[in-house]
Write a protein that holds these residues in place. Structure first.
Motif, PDB file in Angstrom:
ATOM      1  N   GLU A 251       0.825  -1.201   0.000  1.00  0.00           N
ATOM      2  CA  GLU A 251       0.000   0.000   0.000  1.00  0.00           C
ATOM      3  C   GLU A 251       0.860   1.251   0.000  1.00  0.00           C
ATOM      4  O   GLU A 251       2.057   1.214   0.279  1.00  0.00           O
ATOM      5  CB  GLU A 251      -0.926   0.014   1.211  1.00  0.00           C
ATOM      6  N   SER A 252       0.218   2.390  -0.327  1.00  0.00           N
ATOM      7  CA  SER A 252       0.856   3.699  -0.290  1.00  0.00           C
ATOM      8  C   SER A 252       0.251   4.485   0.865  1.00  0.00           C
ATOM      9  O   SER A 252      -0.925   4.881   0.811  1.00  0.00           O
ATOM     10  CB  SER A 252       0.645   4.453  -1.608  1.00  0.00           C
ATOM     11  N   ALA A 253       1.047   4.716   1.918  1.00  0.00           N
ATOM     12  CA  ALA A 253       0.543   5.403   3.103  1.00  0.00           C
ATOM     13  C   ALA A 253       0.095   6.825   2.776  1.00  0.00           C
ATOM     14  O   ALA A 253      -0.940   7.300   3.267  1.00  0.00           O
ATOM     15  CB  ALA A 253       1.610   5.402   4.196  1.00  0.00           C
ATOM     16  N   SER A 254       0.876   7.535   1.938  1.00  0.00           N
ATOM     17  CA  SER A 254       0.524   8.923   1.620  1.00  0.00           C
ATOM     18  C   SER A 254      -0.762   8.995   0.812  1.00  0.00           C
ATOM     19  O   SER A 254      -1.585   9.899   0.997  1.00  0.00           O
ATOM     20  CB  SER A 254       1.673   9.588   0.854  1.00  0.00           C
ATOM     21  N   ALA A 255      -0.952   8.033  -0.112  1.00  0.00           N
ATOM     22  CA  ALA A 255      -2.186   8.041  -0.903  1.00  0.00           C
ATOM     23  C   ALA A 255      -3.387   7.690  -0.042  1.00  0.00           C
ATOM     24  O   ALA A 255      -4.487   8.217  -0.240  1.00  0.00           O
ATOM     25  CB  ALA A 255      -2.066   7.058  -2.069  1.00  0.00           C
ATOM     26  N   ILE A 256      -3.206   6.825   0.944  1.00  0.00           N
ATOM     27  CA  ILE A 256      -4.302   6.462   1.847  1.00  0.00           C
ATOM     28  C   ILE A 256      -4.759   7.672   2.646  1.00  0.00           C
ATOM     29  O   ILE A 256      -5.958   7.852   2.913  1.00  0.00           O
ATOM     30  CB  ILE A 256      -3.867   5.304   2.770  1.00  0.00           C
ATOM     31  N   GLN A 257      -3.822   8.558   3.016  1.00  0.00           N
ATOM     32  CA  GLN A 257      -4.184   9.763   3.760  1.00  0.00           C
ATOM     33  C   GLN A 257      -5.116  10.656   2.952  1.00  0.00           C
ATOM     34  O   GLN A 257      -5.966  11.351   3.507  1.00  0.00           O
ATOM     35  CB  GLN A 257      -2.923  10.541   4.144  1.00  0.00           C
ATOM     36  N   ASN A 258      -4.978  10.645   1.633  1.00  0.00           N
ATOM     37  CA  ASN A 258      -5.787  11.510   0.781  1.00  0.00           C
ATOM     38  C   ASN A 258      -7.057  10.836   0.270  1.00  0.00           C
ATOM     39  O   ASN A 258      -8.092  11.488   0.106  1.00  0.00           O
ATOM     40  CB  ASN A 258      -4.960  11.985  -0.424  1.00  0.00           C
ATOM     41  N   PHE A 259      -6.980   9.537  -0.018  1.00  0.00           N
ATOM     42  CA  PHE A 259      -8.109   8.872  -0.664  1.00  0.00           C
ATOM     43  C   PHE A 259      -8.701   7.736   0.159  1.00  0.00           C
ATOM     44  O   PHE A 259      -9.697   7.133  -0.253  1.00  0.00           O
ATOM     45  CB  PHE A 259      -7.675   8.319  -2.035  1.00  0.00           C
ATOM     46  N   GLY A 260      -8.086   7.422   1.306  1.00  0.00           N
ATOM     47  CA  GLY A 260      -8.560   6.287   2.079  1.00  0.00           C
ATOM     48  C   GLY A 260      -8.062   4.983   1.474  1.00  0.00           C
ATOM     49  O   GLY A 260      -7.248   4.965   0.554  1.00  0.00           O
TER      50      GLY A 260
END
Length: 665
Positions: A251-260
């Motif tokens: 997973e991409s932690a930074s992308a999860i912060q923006n898109f879940g």
């Protein structure tokens, strides 16, 4: 600093009192001609020399030409200011026409050279109207390197675009070396720019075609299918669980912060090693999933701030880093718009979509079938073309980075082996080339044990003690010899020569020749194998039966023709098509097992049987099997010589389910 020249005279210099242009804008696009536009005031010394389709224009940045072209239109406004629009020199290929011709069995480079030669023959050799080209680098390939094309009065640019670019991909590029104007046909950019566009750093503004629902922030990679499964009814695949702390995803932690959390399953069906599967998934989540994204950016070209930094150029591969999206990938610079008097406001487009430019202004939309006019010679000098292409590729290399390490020498498209995509690597074990990075796959190599690995080898003469091959094929694909199975296939066969001969056009000729082995012909699901004295028939790779000669069991003198149904065949039938056409009807069928209305282990009649007054011998009637009437003649009297004197007609016996229910005498 940007400068503009008109017929080798200075038309524009920033800050000059006379060489002035108003709103000079340069628009470049990958594989397109590009445009340059500006308004020219009366104070410009070259004001009166602006001529449509006659004057040539060159735009330079720090002494390096970015644009060559001609003035397409000149318009004067109420105040006398002239507005000029220029098109790039790729549009010169619109000025020539390709006459009706057929090209058969010709290599890609030879076809392009022929089109350009015909263009050049229609253009002036010298002076301002010299619009000739020389074919340069050609890195686009065709699987067979054997084209079959027509031309039919289209422009040269139309012919190249339709017959090559639209079908095989790649893009066209015009390049100058001294006085020579080269036309390159490239599969991909040959330069990776050292600049990086990073969101939050040198990026001022951007738009993209990426939607939130298109982004996967968590990826579950599935590799090769396993032979066994823990759930009998389901297929099971290689996962990364064993090398990823028990997790089946990356997973991409930074992308999860923006898109879940947005989870997506991605298949890599040929990968069976979990560690390799994990690397593929990590690359996908930050790179591959953004392959179809098109970014329109207003970015600071750091070359404007640091003169020693590489300037952005059309066609460059640019690294884009976007932590909010979890993105870190290279995009091709496909469009570049530069305001020469305000270069800090330049915009770039990164991605795969390129808008049409002026060079397409007169390309015909006609796609009708062209007629055969004349056949051009099909023989091409393969070795010469290969040498020409190799020379063009190597001598045209103006970019790249040479890095010397402790134990090897690297030549790469970037100075960092971790970001480089194209890598030549030379060490004590050999010389190899990878187009997938330093730790990638080296598909072209010369190794220390004397092995040469390459996708294509072109040579004049090949001397060898042993040649191992999978398939031998002629350039046009008419003849194919599978060395693993022994199968030899040809498009056309004829038996009309005293000598056995197999030509490059697919003709097999023989007279009085024996075939030791087999010949296979196939069409759709049906295959026929001829060899070893029999004709074998297959359907969907299942052998049904054969036709052949054989001797009767226990006899050496009784021989016959056999029609044999193999145990894998379900039935044998004689079928006929009705006189009115349509599907064939089974009129006499042996069925191995019952199916439909056919009884197993029996001959099934699909029509009446006329014995023509011949005898039907040794007939056994099973119980209850006789139905219908038997008609006969009753003898009433006999003459002394044994002849019938009188008889009665109309006699019959009628049966139903084997029971005699009526008798008439």
């Amino acid at each position: 600093m940007y400068q503009v020249f008109l017929d080798e005279h200075v038309l524009y210099i920033p800050g000059d009192d006379e060489a002035v242009l108003i709103d000079p804008v340069l628009e470049l696009a990958l594989g397109k001609s590009g445009t340059f536009s500006a308004r020219v005031p009366k104070i410009n010394p070259l004001y009166e020399k602006l001529k449509a389709l006659d004057s040539t224009v060159r735009v330079e940045r720090d002494g390096v030409a970015l644009f060559y072209g001609r003035i397409l239109s000149v318009e004067r406004d109420f105040y006398g200011t002239k507005s000029i629009t220029c098109e790039g020199e790729l549009a010169y290929l619109l000025d020539s026409v390709q006459e009706p011709s057929e090209f058969h069995d010709i290599s890609l480079r030879a076809f392009l050279e022929t089109l350009i030669a015909k263009h050049n023959n229609q253009m002036a050799k010298d002076g301002a109207h010299n619009k000739r080209f020389t074919v340069g680098q050609v890195t686009v390939t065709d699987p067979n390197d054997s084209l079959y094309r027509y031309t039919n009065w289209e422009t040269t640019l139309d012919a190249i675009t339709d017959k090559l670019v639209k079908r095989l991909g790649g893009f066209l590029r015009v390049r100058h070396v001294g006085e020579v104007r080269y036309l390159d046909y490239l599969a991909e950019s040959d330069n990776t720019n050292t600049q990086v566009i990073e969101f939050g750093e040198n990026l001022l503004d951007y738009t993209d075609t990426l939607l939130a629902e298109d982004i996967a922030t968590r990826v579950i990679p599935l590799g090769k299918r396993l032979e066994t499964s823990s759930i009998a009814a389901l297929e099971e695949y290689t996962t990364i669980k064993s090398v990823n702390g028990g997790k089946t995803y990356v997973e991409s932690a930074s992308a999860i912060q923006n898109f879940g959390i947005v989870t997506k399953t991605v298949s890599f069906e040929n990968i069976s090693v979990p560690a390799n599967l994990k690397k593929k998934a990590e690359k996908y989540i930050k790179d591959s999933q953004f392959a179809d994204v098109t970014l329109t950016l207003t970015a600071v070209d750091l070359h404007l701030v640091h003169a020693d930094m590489e300037a952005m150029k059309i066609g460059d591969r640019i690294r884009v880093i976007s932590p909010p999206h979890g993105m870190d990938r290279f995009f091709p610079l496909t469009e570049l718009t530069i305001a020469l008097d305000h270069p800090e406001s330049s915009t770039v487009v990164l991605g795969t979509e390129v808008k049409a430019g002026l060079s397409e202004r007169s390309i015909s939309e006609k796609k009708e079938l062209v007629e055969r006019i004349e056949r051009l010679p099909t023989q091409s000098d393969t070795l010469r073309l290969a040498k020409d292409n190799a020379t063009a590729l190597i001598t045209a290399a103006t970019t790249g980075h040479v890095v010397t390490r402790k134990n090897e020498i690297l030549i790469m498209d970037t100075a960092d082996k971790n970001t480089a995509k194209k890598v030549w690597r030379w060490n004590v074990n050999g010389l190899g080339y990878s187009k997938t990075g330093y730790n990638g796959y080296y598909g072209t190599a010369i190794t220390m044990n004397g092995a040469i690995v390459a996708d294509y080898i072109t040579t004049g003469t090949l001397n060898a003690d042993l040649i191992r091959a999978g398939t031998l094929k002629d350039r046009a694909g008419n003849i194919s010899w599978n060395m693993s199975t022994g199968a030899l296939s040809a498009k056309r066969l004829s038996v009309d020569s005293p000598n056995f001969k197999l030509t490059t056009y697919g003709h097999l000729t023989a007279k009085g020749a024996d075939i030791d082995g087999s010949i296979v012909a196939s069409s759709g699901d049906t295959k026929v194998r001829l060899g070893y004295g029999k004709l074998s028939i297959y359907y969907q790779n299942k052998e049904l039966g054969l036709v052949g000669g054989n001797g009767f069991a226990g006899s050496n003198t009784i021989a016959g023709l056999n029609f044999d149904l193999e145990r894998t065949g379900d039935y044998m039938t004689w079928a006929a098509q009705p006189t009115g056409g349509g599907s064939y009807e089974m009129v006499w069928t042996y069925a191995r097992s019952s199916f439909g209305n056919f009884s197993g282990g029996m001959l099934n009649a699909g029509c009446d049987i006329d014995m023509h007054y011949n005898r039907l011998r040794n007939v056994s009637w099973p119980d209850g099997a006789i139905n219908g009437a038997f008609h006969f003649v009753k003898i009433n009297a006999m003459s002394s010589d044994g002849t019938v004197a009188s008889w009665s007609n109309g006699c019959r016996m009628r049966f139903k389910n084997g029971i005699l229910i009526e008798a008439t005498f």
